[in-house]
Write a protein that holds these residues in place. Structure first.
Motif, mmCIF file in Angstrom:
data_model
loop_
_atom_site.group_PDB
_atom_site.id
_atom_site.type_symbol
_atom_site.label_atom_id
_atom_site.label_comp_id
_atom_site.label_asym_id
_atom_site.label_seq_id
_atom_site.Cartn_x
_atom_site.Cartn_y
_atom_site.Cartn_z
ATOM 1 N N ALA A 112 0.895 -1.191 -0.137
ATOM 2 C CA ALA A 112 0.092 0.000 -0.026
ATOM 3 C C ALA A 112 1.023 1.127 0.262
ATOM 4 N N LEU A 113 0.205 2.454 -0.563
ATOM 5 C CA LEU A 113 0.838 3.717 -0.449
ATOM 6 C C LEU A 113 0.584 4.301 1.170
ATOM 7 N N ILE A 114 1.549 4.727 1.833
ATOM 8 C CA ILE A 114 1.354 5.361 2.954
ATOM 9 C C ILE A 114 1.714 7.171 2.936
ATOM 10 N N ASP A 115 0.553 7.640 3.426
ATOM 11 C CA ASP A 115 0.698 9.144 3.512
ATOM 12 C C ASP A 115 1.542 9.581 4.945
ATOM 13 N N CYS A 116 2.667 10.277 4.848
ATOM 14 C CA CYS A 116 3.222 10.378 6.058
ATOM 15 C C CYS A 116 2.579 11.125 7.077
ATOM 16 N N ALA A 117 1.481 11.861 6.651
ATOM 17 C CA ALA A 117 0.815 12.746 7.525
ATOM 18 C C ALA A 117 -0.438 11.824 8.176
ATOM 19 N N LEU A 118 -0.502 10.547 7.917
ATOM 20 C CA LEU A 118 -1.606 9.702 8.419
ATOM 21 C C LEU A 118 -1.387 9.607 9.944
ATOM 22 N N ASP A 119 -2.718 9.699 10.669
ATOM 23 C CA ASP A 119 -2.584 9.321 12.034
ATOM 24 C C ASP A 119 -2.227 7.829 12.305
ATOM 25 N N GLY A 120 -1.362 8.083 13.296
ATOM 26 C CA GLY A 120 -0.683 6.784 13.583
ATOM 27 C C GLY A 120 0.737 6.518 13.007
ATOM 28 N N VAL A 121 1.065 7.311 11.941
ATOM 29 C CA VAL A 121 2.539 7.239 11.321
ATOM 30 C C VAL A 121 3.384 8.385 11.907
#
Length: 371
Positions: free
Chosen positions: A185-194
């Motif tokens: 998957a693609l991960i958005d660095c601004a995602l909660d928990g990242v």
């Protein structure tokens, strides 16, 4: 062919792309090289300009209908790597980020993000070092997820992912605990928990925004999935992933050849006694370049013999990078041993090519497995 130069063999689109990239290198990157190397400056503005110039778009589909050309992307990276390996490595990260999107069966994700990645408007990284090593049985997969209705709740950590920032994205793979399948998957660095961490200092390439990434109950939405299951997808992208790295090595070797020749202008009378001279590396460079260009024409060839050639080309690129950088240091002599000298920087950079995934020992392991 006698009298035919590398420039003569370029097609018009590649020549125009390299002209644009060369202009950015001369006007914007060259003045920053010392800051990048000694202060860990991240060359974001240069990467954005390279994106505007089309450096990240050559190997992916375009709205204009142009055919993807993996080697054009490699050649653009080579031109940048001739001057600065940190920036060339960030280019590889961005090119690979776009390569994921080029190949994903998730068409909605592709339509939304591929134009942004290919133009450098959204920057990103790869995050596939640990999964690649896990598939080669070198280390365990570090990320695990619980599947829920909205997607996957992800936990774990990755020690090093490069070309990152608060607004960046990267692709990675994780294990679904219920059934053991791998999903990418693609991960958005601004995602909660990242959470990103920048605690390590490196011998070289400290300006590549290399971060640790920790996941604590991060919800990865199904809309961000690149491939489920991931294994066929990773097999499809692997040759391109590996071949693109050759752009870094080709650039470093070309830069070392130029450095040796400059050193000969003042110390040629003594340098001629060195065993490995610039002509040796210039000839090897053209041989490697021809092999990489041929392999780049068929990145979806799934034969064992093709993958053996890809891995061998990547291993050769590492080994010749080490040899060229050492030769450049010996040509420079004491002047190359001064802090800030190009020769010692190129020597430090060469080790990175040999240890970045797939590292030399990883490549040899896979080649042995192929018989």
């Amino acid at each position: 062919m006698l009298g035919v130069t590398r420039e003569d063999r370029m097609d018009a689109p590649q020549a125009k792309l390299l002209d644009r990239v060369g202009g950015i290198v001369t006007s914007q990157l060259s003045p920053l090289v010392q800051r990048i190397d000694r202060e860990g400056h991240y060359p974001e503005s240069v990467l954005r300009r390279l994106g505007e110039a089309g450096a990240f778009a050559a190997h992916v589909s375009s709205d204009s209908g142009g055919a993807p050309n993996l080697f054009d992307a490699i050649a653009a990276m080579e031109r940048v790597g001739q001057e600065c390996l940190s920036t060339a490595f960030c280019m590889w990260c961005q090119d690979t980020f776009a390569w994921y999107l080029e190949n994903t069966p998730n068409q909605a994700l592709q339509r939304a993000l591929l134009p942004l990645a290919a133009s450098g408007r959204v920057l990103g990284g790869t995050g596939l070092s640990n999964p690649m090593k896990a598939l080669a049985r070198i280390e365990p997969l570090r990320l695990k997820a619980v599947e829920v209705g909205e997607g996957f709740v992800l936990n774990g950590s990755l020690p090093w992912v490069s070309n990152l920032g608060a607004s960046h994205q990267f692709g990675t793979a994780f294990l679904v605990q219920a059934d053991g399948r791998m999903v990418m998957a693609l991960i958005d660095c601004a995602l909660d928990g990242v959470q990103l961490g920048e605690n390590a200092r490196f011998l070289a390439l400290d300006g590549t925004r290399t971060c640790s990434v920790t996941f604590r109950d991060a919800l990865i939405p199904r809309s961000a999935v690149l491939a489920d299951p991931a294994l066929p997808f990773i097999a499809r992208i692997k040759a391109g992933f590996v071949l693109l790295q050759c752009g870094m090595a080709l650039g470093l070797i070309r830069g070392c050849v130029a450095l040796m020749r400059r050193c000969d202008e003042s110390g040629g009378d003594s340098n001629r006694f060195l065993e490995e001279r610039p002509e040796t590396f210039a000839a090897a460079l053209e041989r490697m370049r021809a092999e990489v260009a041929e392999l780049s024409a068929t990145p979806y060839d799934d034969s064992s013999e093709y993958m053996r050639r890809v891995l061998r080309a990547r291993l050769d690129a590492s080994e010749w990078s080490l040899r060229a950088a050492q030769a450049a240091m010996l040509h420079a002599g004491a002047r190359g041993y001064v802090a800030g000298a190009p020769a010692q920087r190129r020597l430090r950079e060469s080790y990175f090519i040999a240890i970045v995934t797939p590292a030399t020992k990883h490549l040899r392991r896979e080649l042995a497995a192929l018989g």
